[in-house]
Design a protein around this motif. Structure first.
Motif, PDB file in Angstrom:
ATOM      1  N   SER A  61      -0.835  35.114  -0.754  1.00 34.63           N
ATOM      2  CA  SER A  61      -0.777  36.536  -0.417  1.00 34.63           C
ATOM      3  C   SER A  61      -1.027  36.709   1.070  1.00 34.63           C
ATOM      4  O   SER A  61      -1.552  35.817   1.735  1.00 34.63           O
ATOM      5  CB  SER A  61      -1.808  37.335  -1.217  1.00 34.63           C
ATOM      6  OG  SER A  61      -3.120  37.009  -0.808  1.00 34.63           O
ATOM      7  N   GLY A  62      -0.649  37.871   1.574  1.00 33.23           N
ATOM      8  CA  GLY A  62      -0.848  38.178   2.988  1.00 33.23           C
ATOM      9  C   GLY A  62       0.381  37.869   3.820  1.00 33.23           C
ATOM     10  O   GLY A  62       1.445  37.525   3.307  1.00 33.23           O
ATOM     11  N   SER A  63       0.199  37.984   5.143  1.00 35.49           N
ATOM     12  CA  SER A  63       1.306  37.729   6.056  1.00 35.49           C
ATOM     13  C   SER A  63       0.764  37.085   7.320  1.00 35.49           C
ATOM     14  O   SER A  63      -0.423  37.165   7.623  1.00 35.49           O
ATOM     15  CB  SER A  63       2.041  39.028   6.398  1.00 35.49           C
ATOM     16  OG  SER A  63       1.141  39.952   6.994  1.00 35.49           O
ATOM     17  N   GLY A  64       1.653  36.437   8.027  1.00 37.32           N
ATOM     18  CA  GLY A  64       1.258  35.765   9.254  1.00 37.32           C
ATOM     19  C   GLY A  64       2.377  34.873   9.748  1.00 37.32           C
ATOM     20  O   GLY A  64       3.547  35.069   9.411  1.00 37.32           O
ATOM     21  N   VAL A  65       1.988  33.874  10.530  1.00 33.50           N
ATOM     22  CA  VAL A  65       2.932  32.874  11.027  1.00 33.50           C
ATOM     23  C   VAL A  65       2.328  31.495  10.823  1.00 33.50           C
ATOM     24  O   VAL A  65       1.116  31.313  10.884  1.00 33.50           O
ATOM     25  CB  VAL A  65       3.287  33.084  12.520  1.00 33.50           C
ATOM     26  CG1 VAL A  65       4.060  34.367  12.724  1.00 33.50           C
ATOM     27  CG2 VAL A  65       2.055  33.032  13.393  1.00 33.50           C
ATOM     28  N   VAL A  66       3.208  30.527  10.578  1.00 32.74           N
ATOM     29  CA  VAL A  66       2.800  29.137  10.435  1.00 32.74           C
ATOM     30  C   VAL A  66       3.724  28.304  11.304  1.00 32.74           C
ATOM     31  O   VAL A  66       4.930  28.572  11.378  1.00 32.74           O
ATOM     32  CB  VAL A  66       2.833  28.684   8.951  1.00 32.74           C
ATOM     33  CG1 VAL A  66       4.216  28.847   8.329  1.00 32.74           C
ATOM     34  CG2 VAL A  66       2.324  27.251   8.801  1.00 32.74           C
ATOM     35  N   GLY A  67       3.156  27.331  11.991  1.00 29.39           N
ATOM     36  CA  GLY A  67       3.951  26.476  12.863  1.00 29.39           C
ATOM     37  C   GLY A  67       3.700  25.013  12.574  1.00 29.39           C
ATOM     38  O   GLY A  67       2.572  24.609  12.282  1.00 29.39           O
ATOM     39  N   VAL A  68       4.785  24.224  12.658  1.00 27.30           N
ATOM     40  CA  VAL A  68       4.704  22.778  12.472  1.00 27.30           C
ATOM     41  C   VAL A  68       5.643  22.126  13.471  1.00 27.30           C
ATOM     42  O   VAL A  68       6.846  22.418  13.484  1.00 27.30           O
ATOM     43  CB  VAL A  68       5.105  22.350  11.044  1.00 27.30           C
ATOM     44  CG1 VAL A  68       5.000  20.835  10.891  1.00 27.30           C
ATOM     45  CG2 VAL A  68       4.275  23.054  10.000  1.00 27.30           C
TER      46      VAL A  68
END
Length: 108
Positions: A61-68
């Motif tokens: 749940s929720g929102s955001g950003v993920v980076g790899v």
């Protein structure tokens, strides 16, 4: 024998203050792999870092950003991200509500 874990009655711990802010975790398995239910407060998350083990992140749940490794994606419910040992990675809660995920640490 099975085990029932009521996460609502357990004590949440600060996660990795060396590279994270506003991240709380509750480890529910630590045999071979480590599985942690993780809560990220709004405006917080993990800075870019490397680990000697891999990860599987499953956002609930929720929102955001993920980076790899230089690639970035918006976080949404149901997103799963596989991170190899040694890859640079981060995630941040950019929403107004808590971000929740399962974090699985996978030995190298």
């Amino acid at each position: 024998m099975g085990t029932f874990i009521d996460t609502g009655t357990q004590e949440w711990e600060t996660v990795r203050p060396d590279v994270a802010q506003g991240v709380l975790g509750l480890t529910i398995l630590n045999v071979g792999v480590k599985v942690t239910v993780t809560r990220v407060l709004p405006g917080n998350g993990f800075a870019a870092h490397h680990d000697t083990y891999g990860h599987l992140l499953y956002f609930m749940s929720g929102s955001g950003v993920v980076g790899v490794s230089g690639d970035e994606a918006p976080i949404r419910q149901g997103l799963a991200v596989r991170i190899q040992a040694g890859e640079e990675h981060y995630y941040r809660n950019t929403g107004d509500d808590e971000l929740t995920l399962l974090s699985v640490n996978i030995p190298a």
